[in-house]
Design a protein around this motif. Structure first.
Motif, short mmCIF file in Angstrom:
data_model
loop_
_atom_site.label_atom_id
_atom_site.label_comp_id
_atom_site.label_asym_id
_atom_site.label_seq_id
_atom_site.Cartn_x
_atom_site.Cartn_y
_atom_site.Cartn_z
N GLY A 45 -6.88 -10.47 4.50
CA GLY A 45 -6.99 -9.41 3.68
C GLY A 45 -8.01 -8.65 5.00
O GLY A 45 -8.72 -9.22 5.81
N LEU A 50 -2.71 -7.09 1.66
CA LEU A 50 -2.19 -6.06 1.97
C LEU A 50 -1.14 -7.70 1.73
O LEU A 50 -0.06 -8.74 2.26
CB LEU A 50 -1.76 -5.98 2.76
CG LEU A 50 -0.72 -5.29 3.68
CD1 LEU A 50 -0.23 -3.89 2.60
CD2 LEU A 50 -0.77 -4.94 4.78
N ASN A 55 -5.12 -0.78 7.14
CA ASN A 55 -4.34 -2.06 6.74
C ASN A 55 -3.32 -2.97 8.16
O ASN A 55 -2.41 -3.97 8.29
CB ASN A 55 -3.25 -1.53 5.64
CG ASN A 55 -4.23 -2.20 4.54
OD1 ASN A 55 -4.92 -2.63 4.04
ND2 ASN A 55 -4.04 -1.54 3.50
N ASP A 72 0.47 -1.41 0.37
CA ASP A 72 -0.06 -0.03 0.21
C ASP A 72 1.05 1.06 0.91
O ASP A 72 0.07 2.40 -0.01
CB ASP A 72 -0.46 0.15 1.35
CG ASP A 72 0.06 -0.41 2.28
OD1 ASP A 72 1.27 0.40 2.43
OD2 ASP A 72 -0.21 0.02 3.57
N GLU A 131 -6.88 -4.17 -4.37
CA GLU A 131 -7.53 -5.19 -2.96
C GLU A 131 -8.85 -4.75 -2.52
O GLU A 131 -9.33 -5.57 -2.25
CB GLU A 131 -6.94 -3.68 -1.55
CG GLU A 131 -5.75 -4.20 -1.32
CD GLU A 131 -4.64 -3.00 -0.50
OE1 GLU A 131 -6.08 -2.90 1.34
OE2 GLU A 131 -3.24 -2.86 0.13
#
Ligand code: ZN
Length: 263
Positions: free
Chosen positions: A143, A221, A129, A37, A184
């Motif tokens: 996730g 992630l 995240n 990210d 994502e």
């Protein structure tokens, strides 16, 4: 080696309540970890949160916009306390939880221009995240659940980046972040479109990693670069081992010189 500096006292811009945050006199960037990210962590050079939540009024504000009251000098050389009386027991700043970020953005606390909103939404996404960064991202941690607030924040962040918002000199960075947002969210076709706009060698590793994850239809992630190691082991790698090696080398040179003198 990380060396702490004096705590800095700040005042909440909403209610004036005091809080403190740490400072560093020195540190190093050898233990750098980067995630898909775009968030990077410098374990040996930490920084206070960019957005904090006041422990008194519970409103969020940018740390950079808080009034600085001074540094916590503690005691002078004679042991006398030199701080003002109202600096006793000042709490440390708190980083908002994910939901507090969303409330602050929706209420306008983070500012109303696109630059502020983009930065705040990026930090809110990082926050959502964060719980999954240490969950062994190399082998497939689950996730983050896509709550409606999380999805809405990610979609709005994508729109802001597409409109050119964000204080970034790197013109390809927004495309990478848009690709990761799409990945994502499970929109792999959109992610590939954004990755197609990234052509620089500088971002080759990032682009290849996201392309690989899209091909696997992976929405989690992931770790991008650096070592997902603990602070303790990083400290050994960055500080203790080099220092030990230096001692061994210096000792060897000293023994060699003594031996030469005796000859
Ligand atoms: Zn306050």
């Amino acid at each position: 080696m990380t060396t702490s500096g004096p705590d800095r006292i700040i005042a909440c811009p909403n209610c004036g309540h005091l809080a403190k945050h740490f400072t560093l006199l020195s540190g190093n960037t050898c233990s750098r970890r980067v995630w898909t990210d775009g968030k990077q962590e410098l374990l040996m050079l930490p920084s206070p949160p960019a957005v904090v939540q006041c422990p008194q009024c519970r409103k969020c504000y940018w740390l950079a916009e808080a009034e600085e009251m001074g540094e916590d000098s503690g005691q002078n050389n004679d042991g006398a306390v030199t701080n003002p009386p109202n600096w006793q027991n000042v709490p440390s700043v708190e980083e908002p939880v994910e939901e507090a970020f969303y409330r602050a953005i929706d209420s306008g606390c983070m500012g109303t221009n696109d630059e502020h909103e983009t930065h705040a939404r990026l930090l809110a996404w990082y926050k959502s995240n964060d719980a999954y960064r240490e969950a062994n991202p190399e082998i497939g941690s689950p996730g983050p659940p896509i709550s409606e607030q999380r999805r809405s924040n990610m979609e709005r962040l994508g729109l802001l980046l597409a409109a050119g918002a964000g204080d970034n000199d790197d013109v390809e960075w927004p495309a990478l972040i848009r690709a990761e947002l799409s990945r994502e969210l499970g929109d792999f076709d959109a992610a590939r479109v954004w990755l197609g706009k990234v052509t620089s060698v500088e971002h080759d590793e990032f682009r290849q990693k996201l392309t690989y994850l899209c091909d696997r239809r992976d929405v989690h992630l992931r770790f991008l670069s650096g070592k997902p190691t603990s602070t303790t082991s990083d400290a050994w790698c960055c500080c203790v081992l080099p220092a030990a090696m230096a001692i061994v080398v210096i000792g060897s040179i000293f023994l060699l010189l003594r031996w030469l003198v005796w000859q």
